[in-house]
Motif scaffolding. Structure first.
Motif, PDB file in Angstrom:
ATOM      1  N   ARG A 122       0.806  -1.224   0.000  1.00 43.02           N
ATOM      2  CA  ARG A 122       0.000   0.000   0.000  1.00 43.02           C
ATOM      3  C   ARG A 122       0.836   1.269   0.000  1.00 43.02           C
ATOM      4  NH1 ARG A 122      -2.743  -0.009   5.978  1.00 43.02           N
ATOM      5  NH2 ARG A 122      -0.881   0.504   7.137  1.00 43.02           N
ATOM      6  N   PHE A 123       2.163   1.121   0.117  1.00 47.73           N
ATOM      7  CA  PHE A 123       3.053   2.282   0.090  1.00 47.73           C
ATOM      8  C   PHE A 123       3.786   2.374  -1.246  1.00 47.73           C
ATOM      9  CE2 PHE A 123       3.012   0.680   4.526  1.00 47.73           C
ATOM     10  CZ  PHE A 123       2.171   1.653   5.045  1.00 47.73           C
ATOM     11  N   GLY A 124       3.199   1.807  -2.284  1.00 47.64           N
ATOM     12  CA  GLY A 124       3.832   1.777  -3.595  1.00 47.64           C
ATOM     13  C   GLY A 124       4.207   3.140  -4.128  1.00 47.64           C
ATOM     14  N   GLU A 125       3.456   4.168  -3.762  1.00 50.30           N
ATOM     15  CA  GLU A 125       3.724   5.515  -4.258  1.00 50.30           C
ATOM     16  C   GLU A 125       4.775   6.257  -3.430  1.00 50.30           C
ATOM     17  OE1 GLU A 125       0.930   6.184  -0.912  1.00 50.30           O
ATOM     18  OE2 GLU A 125       1.167   4.630  -2.400  1.00 50.30           O
ATOM     19  N   ILE A 126       5.166   5.694  -2.288  1.00 46.36           N
ATOM     20  CA  ILE A 126       6.134   6.350  -1.407  1.00 46.36           C
ATOM     21  C   ILE A 126       7.538   5.872  -1.759  1.00 46.36           C
ATOM     22  CG2 ILE A 126       6.878   6.677   0.993  1.00 46.36           C
ATOM     23  CD1 ILE A 126       4.142   7.905   0.459  1.00 46.36           C
ATOM     24  N   GLU A 127       8.421   6.815  -2.041  1.00 45.70           N
ATOM     25  CA  GLU A 127       9.820   6.490  -2.342  1.00 45.70           C
ATOM     26  C   GLU A 127      10.692   6.832  -1.142  1.00 45.70           C
ATOM     27  OE1 GLU A 127      11.078   8.476  -5.885  1.00 45.70           O
ATOM     28  OE2 GLU A 127       9.420   7.673  -7.065  1.00 45.70           O
ATOM     29  N   GLN A 128      11.834   6.146  -1.037  1.00 45.12           N
ATOM     30  CA  GLN A 128      12.795   6.462   0.016  1.00 45.12           C
ATOM     31  C   GLN A 128      13.373   7.852  -0.270  1.00 45.12           C
ATOM     32  OE1 GLN A 128      13.807   5.994   3.284  1.00 45.12           O
ATOM     33  NE2 GLN A 128      13.947   3.840   2.691  1.00 45.12           N
ATOM     34  N   PRO A 129      13.197   8.806   0.624  1.00 44.13           N
ATOM     35  CA  PRO A 129      13.770  10.132   0.371  1.00 44.13           C
ATOM     36  C   PRO A 129      15.294  10.066   0.222  1.00 44.13           C
ATOM     37  CG  PRO A 129      12.187  10.217   2.166  1.00 44.13           C
ATOM     38  CD  PRO A 129      12.428   8.764   1.867  1.00 44.13           C
ATOM     39  N   THR A 130      15.810  10.898  -0.655  1.00 45.88           N
ATOM     40  CA  THR A 130      17.255  10.969  -0.863  1.00 45.88           C
ATOM     41  C   THR A 130      17.817  12.333  -0.474  1.00 45.88           C
ATOM     42  OG1 THR A 130      16.908  11.599  -3.179  1.00 45.88           O
ATOM     43  CG2 THR A 130      17.230   9.243  -2.702  1.00 45.88           C
ATOM     44  N   ARG A 131      16.932  13.242  -0.092  1.00 38.46           N
ATOM     45  CA  ARG A 131      17.350  14.580   0.348  1.00 38.46           C
ATOM     46  C   ARG A 131      16.639  14.904   1.653  1.00 38.46           C
ATOM     47  NH1 ARG A 131      15.904  18.867  -3.705  1.00 38.46           N
ATOM     48  NH2 ARG A 131      13.870  17.998  -3.239  1.00 38.46           N
ATOM     49  N   ASN A 132      17.294  15.693   2.503  1.00 37.17           N
ATOM     50  CA  ASN A 132      16.691  16.094   3.782  1.00 37.17           C
ATOM     51  C   ASN A 132      15.335  16.757   3.580  1.00 37.17           C
ATOM     52  OD1 ASN A 132      18.719  15.109   5.470  1.00 37.17           O
ATOM     53  ND2 ASN A 132      19.899  16.994   5.336  1.00 37.17           N
ATOM     54  N   GLU A 133      15.223  17.619   2.560  1.00 32.61           N
ATOM     55  CA  GLU A 133      13.963  18.335   2.327  1.00 32.61           C
ATOM     56  C   GLU A 133      12.820  17.348   2.055  1.00 32.61           C
ATOM     57  OE1 GLU A 133      16.639  19.224  -0.442  1.00 32.61           O
ATOM     58  OE2 GLU A 133      17.487  19.723   1.510  1.00 32.61           O
ATOM     59  N   ASP A 134      13.120  16.302   1.297  1.00 28.50           N
ATOM     60  CA  ASP A 134      12.092  15.306   0.978  1.00 28.50           C
ATOM     61  C   ASP A 134      11.685  14.518   2.219  1.00 28.50           C
ATOM     62  OD1 ASP A 134      12.178  16.123  -1.670  1.00 28.50           O
ATOM     63  OD2 ASP A 134      13.688  14.628  -2.203  1.00 28.50           O
ATOM     64  N   ARG A 135      12.652  14.207   3.071  1.00 22.28           N
ATOM     65  CA  ARG A 135      12.315  13.493   4.303  1.00 22.28           C
ATOM     66  C   ARG A 135      11.447  14.378   5.201  1.00 22.28           C
ATOM     67  NH1 ARG A 135      16.640  10.173   7.483  1.00 22.28           N
ATOM     68  NH2 ARG A 135      16.118   8.687   5.862  1.00 22.28           N
ATOM     69  N   PHE A 136      11.759  15.660   5.287  1.00 23.98           N
ATOM     70  CA  PHE A 136      10.944  16.575   6.094  1.00 23.98           C
ATOM     71  C   PHE A 136       9.515  16.627   5.573  1.00 23.98           C
ATOM     72  CE2 PHE A 136      14.602  18.103   8.334  1.00 23.98           C
ATOM     73  CZ  PHE A 136      14.081  18.623   9.510  1.00 23.98           C
ATOM     74  N   LYS A 137       9.368  16.695   4.255  1.00 19.14           N
ATOM     75  CA  LYS A 137       8.024  16.728   3.673  1.00 19.14           C
ATOM     76  C   LYS A 137       7.252  15.460   3.999  1.00 19.14           C
ATOM     77  CE  LYS A 137       9.170  19.721  -0.220  1.00 19.14           C
ATOM     78  NZ  LYS A 137       9.383  19.765  -1.676  1.00 19.14           N
ATOM     79  N   LEU A 138       7.912  14.312   3.894  1.00 16.62           N
ATOM     80  CA  LEU A 138       7.244  13.052   4.185  1.00 16.62           C
ATOM     81  C   LEU A 138       6.928  12.933   5.679  1.00 16.62           C
ATOM     82  CD1 LEU A 138       6.078  10.457   3.112  1.00 16.62           C
ATOM     83  CD2 LEU A 138       8.382   9.460   3.165  1.00 16.62           C
ATOM     84  N   ALA A 139       7.823  13.393   6.530  1.00 16.41           N
ATOM     85  CA  ALA A 139       7.567  13.369   7.973  1.00 16.41           C
ATOM     86  C   ALA A 139       6.376  14.265   8.322  1.00 16.41           C
ATOM     87  CB  ALA A 139       8.808  13.804   8.742  1.00 16.41           C
ATOM     88  N   ALA A 140       6.295  15.426   7.698  1.00 13.41           N
ATOM     89  CA  ALA A 140       5.156  16.326   7.936  1.00 13.41           C
ATOM     90  C   ALA A 140       3.860  15.689   7.436  1.00 13.41           C
ATOM     91  CB  ALA A 140       5.398  17.668   7.253  1.00 13.41           C
ATOM     92  N   TYR A 141       3.917  15.042   6.290  1.00  9.15           N
ATOM     93  CA  TYR A 141       2.763  14.336   5.749  1.00  9.15           C
ATOM     94  C   TYR A 141       2.321  13.236   6.718  1.00  9.15           C
ATOM     95  CZ  TYR A 141      -0.002  11.411   2.603  1.00  9.15           C
ATOM     96  OH  TYR A 141      -1.005  10.649   2.038  1.00  9.15           O
ATOM     97  N   ALA A 142       3.291  12.470   7.215  1.00  5.86           N
ATOM     98  CA  ALA A 142       2.992  11.400   8.174  1.00  5.86           C
ATOM     99  C   ALA A 142       2.346  11.962   9.430  1.00  5.86           C
ATOM    100  CB  ALA A 142       4.267  10.639   8.528  1.00  5.86           C
ATOM    101  N   ALA A 143       2.868  13.069   9.926  1.00  7.02           N
ATOM    102  CA  ALA A 143       2.302  13.678  11.140  1.00  7.02           C
ATOM    103  C   ALA A 143       0.845  14.067  10.926  1.00  7.02           C
ATOM    104  CB  ALA A 143       3.135  14.885  11.565  1.00  7.02           C
ATOM    105  N   ARG A 144       0.545  14.614   9.765  1.00  6.92           N
ATOM    106  CA  ARG A 144      -0.851  14.987   9.467  1.00  6.92           C
ATOM    107  C   ARG A 144      -1.732  13.754   9.300  1.00  6.92           C
ATOM    108  NH1 ARG A 144       1.742  18.306   5.968  1.00  6.92           N
ATOM    109  NH2 ARG A 144       1.138  17.047   4.167  1.00  6.92           N
ATOM    110  N   GLU A 145      -1.284  12.829   8.484  1.00  9.04           N
ATOM    111  CA  GLU A 145      -2.088  11.647   8.157  1.00  9.04           C
ATOM    112  C   GLU A 145      -2.313  10.726   9.354  1.00  9.04           C
ATOM    113  OE1 GLU A 145      -3.646  10.685   5.129  1.00  9.04           O
ATOM    114  OE2 GLU A 145      -3.277  12.817   4.805  1.00  9.04           O
TER     115      GLU A 145
END
Length: 186
Positions: A122-145
């Motif tokens: 179910r996480f097929g659309e989620i990629e492993q972040p390769t930059r700090n900015e991308d990890r921050f965005k995903l962490a913020a998304y996770a916090a909301r979701e």
């Protein structure tokens, strides 16, 4: 977990006969051996009594949070996690409940690190972040979701802090004000 208590009892473990069929590459290995292997894996450092690895990490607001500064006022409970970790997703709500009940006596934080299962299921659309900015965005998304209300501290893309705390996205550490690991799960 038939009784929804968040743990598997011995009787519940005995009823997971289909577990081996779901993991065919391990079908010849008994459940007891698999659990022992997991237990051995989970005993890596830091262990209770060890000095907790220090950190200075940014929260989702960009503020630097230091373990040393947190420990000046209260013990710290660290939960490691990532958006694609089913265990973290399923158990984080209990950390929020602990925060409501004990937040005046202990700092509770999420150490957000490497994604556990990017690009799969179910996480097929989620990629492993390769930059700090991308990890921050995903962490913020996770916090909301996931309705994460405790502070989320995001490890740098090199995962140095995440690795120092065992590199499992579903561990918990209670750090005493003396800076030592008091309790570790698993």
């Amino acid at each position: 977990d038939r009784d929804d208590d968040g743990a598997l009892s011995l009787n519940e473990l005995r009823t997971v006969g289909g577990f081996a069929r779901d993991h065919s590459r391990r079908s010849n290995e008994s459940l007891a051996k698999r659990l022992k292997r997991f237990a051995d894996f989970a005993t890596r450092k830091p262990a209770p009594g060890d000095v907790a690895p220090p950190f200075d990490l940014r929260d989702l607001n960009g503020n630097v949070v230091s373990l040393a500064e947190l420990l000046e006022t209260k013990p710290v409970l660290i939960e490691t996690g990532s958006y694609t970790c089913p265990v973290f997703r399923g158990r984080h709500e209990s950390i929020e409940q602990l925060a409501e009940e004990f937040g005046d006596r202990v700092h509770l934080v999420v150490l957000y690190g490497r994604e556990a299962h990017p690009g799969s299921g179910r996480f097929g659309e989620i990629e492993q972040p390769t930059r700090n900015e991308d990890r921050f965005k995903l962490a913020a998304y996770a916090a909301r979701e996931l309705s994460i209300n405790v502070p989320v501290l995001v490890d740098d893309i090199d995962d140095a802090v995440f690795h120092a705390y065992g590199a499992l996205p579903n561990c918990g550490y209670l750090i005493g004000q003396d800076g030592r690991v008091f309790y570790k799960m698993p």
